[in-house]
Design an enzyme around this catalytic site. Structure first.
Site, PDB file in Angstrom:
ATOM      1  N   TYR A  32       6.163   5.960  15.178  1.00 13.25           N
ATOM      2  CA  TYR A  32       6.882   7.347  14.773  1.00 13.25           C
ATOM      3  C   TYR A  32       5.726   8.215  14.213  1.00 13.25           C
ATOM      4  O   TYR A  32       5.709   9.273  14.553  1.00 13.25           O
ATOM      5  CB  TYR A  32       7.853   6.868  13.599  1.00 13.25           C
ATOM      6  CG  TYR A  32       8.707   8.180  13.206  1.00 13.25           C
ATOM      7  CD1 TYR A  32       9.552   8.760  13.988  1.00 13.25           C
ATOM      8  CD2 TYR A  32       8.304   8.705  11.966  1.00 13.25           C
ATOM      9  CE1 TYR A  32      10.169   9.888  13.515  1.00 13.25           C
ATOM     10  CE2 TYR A  32       8.927  10.030  11.624  1.00 13.25           C
ATOM     11  CZ  TYR A  32      10.087  10.374  12.201  1.00 13.25           C
ATOM     12  OH  TYR A  32      10.597  11.433  11.739  1.00 13.25           O
ATOM     13  N   THR A  45      -0.262   3.164   1.333  1.00 15.85           N
ATOM     14  CA  THR A  45       1.245   2.928   0.889  1.00 15.85           C
ATOM     15  C   THR A  45       1.430   2.994  -0.550  1.00 15.85           C
ATOM     16  O   THR A  45       0.271   2.504  -1.373  1.00 15.85           O
ATOM     17  CB  THR A  45       1.596   1.443   1.611  1.00 15.85           C
ATOM     18  OG1 THR A  45       2.925   1.173   0.968  1.00 15.85           O
ATOM     19  CG2 THR A  45       0.724   0.523   1.079  1.00 15.85           C
ATOM     20  N   TYR A  63       1.374  -7.580   1.654  1.00 15.36           N
ATOM     21  CA  TYR A  63       1.410  -6.229   2.536  1.00 15.36           C
ATOM     22  C   TYR A  63       0.548  -5.043   1.700  1.00 15.36           C
ATOM     23  O   TYR A  63      -0.252  -4.534   2.144  1.00 15.36           O
ATOM     24  CB  TYR A  63       2.649  -5.577   2.765  1.00 15.36           C
ATOM     25  CG  TYR A  63       2.871  -4.165   3.011  1.00 15.36           C
ATOM     26  CD1 TYR A  63       1.999  -3.665   4.186  1.00 15.36           C
ATOM     27  CD2 TYR A  63       3.402  -3.314   2.281  1.00 15.36           C
ATOM     28  CE1 TYR A  63       2.019  -2.420   4.662  1.00 15.36           C
ATOM     29  CE2 TYR A  63       3.501  -1.917   2.528  1.00 15.36           C
ATOM     30  CZ  TYR A  63       2.734  -1.433   3.784  1.00 15.36           C
ATOM     31  OH  TYR A  63       2.670  -0.078   4.008  1.00 15.36           O
TER      32      TYR A  63
END
Length: 163
Positions: free
Chosen positions: A14, A117, A140
């Protein structure tokens, strides 16, 4: 101003698709790397499909095009799954980034924009600041923080986004 050339890892996703559109509209020549999902995007001059952990694959791309900047969006993003598959997240997010850095150096590409992130930060009840405390929330998050450290240590010109 002459055309600049961008290589977007995670180009089939995306963010990669929207970044390709924006860069193209601003005069960039745009190339992409995707992993699993084949896409058609008119903003890419060419799209390759492979794994950023594959040095030969990356090297073949850098030999083919003269890249001004890499926009590194590729990576595993499922924080919950990272507890079940931690080494896979380190392999892709940290190891893949290190492979990319090595190929960039080998092919004299000095500029990278890295998509990080908010998962690298300790949870807060307020908006996060860049200098807030980092925290090992998940494999992660820590794999992305490790990738940040590798990029910083590499000596490349870098910018982080996405946190």
């Amino acid at each position: 101003m002459e055309n600049r050339t961008a290589l977007i890892t995670g180009g089939a996703g995306y963010l990669g698709n929207h970044l390709a559109k924006s860069l193209k509209k601003n005069g960039w020549e745009v190339y992409g790397i995707g992993h699993k999902r084949m896409i058609e995007n008119p903003y890419y001059t060419e799209m390759w499909y492979g794994d950023i952990r594959d040095q030969a694959f990356l090297s073949s791309i850098f030999r083919e095009i003269d890249v001004d900047c890499v926009f590194h969006l590729a990576g595993r993003i499922e924080a919950g799954i990272s507890f079940q598959e931690p080494t896979e997240f380190y392999s892709v997010n940290t190891g893949g980034t290190c492979n990319l850095i090595n190929q960039m150096w080998h092919h004299n590409v000095k500029n990278i924009v890295f998509s990080s992130t908010a998962a690298v930060y300790k949870a807060q009840n307020r908006p996060i600041k860049e200098d807030d405390e980092k925290f090992d929330n998940s494999p992660y998050g820590y794999s992305k923080l490790s990738a940040e450290h590798a990029i910083r240590a590499s000596g490349l010109n870098y910018t982080k986004i996405g946190r």
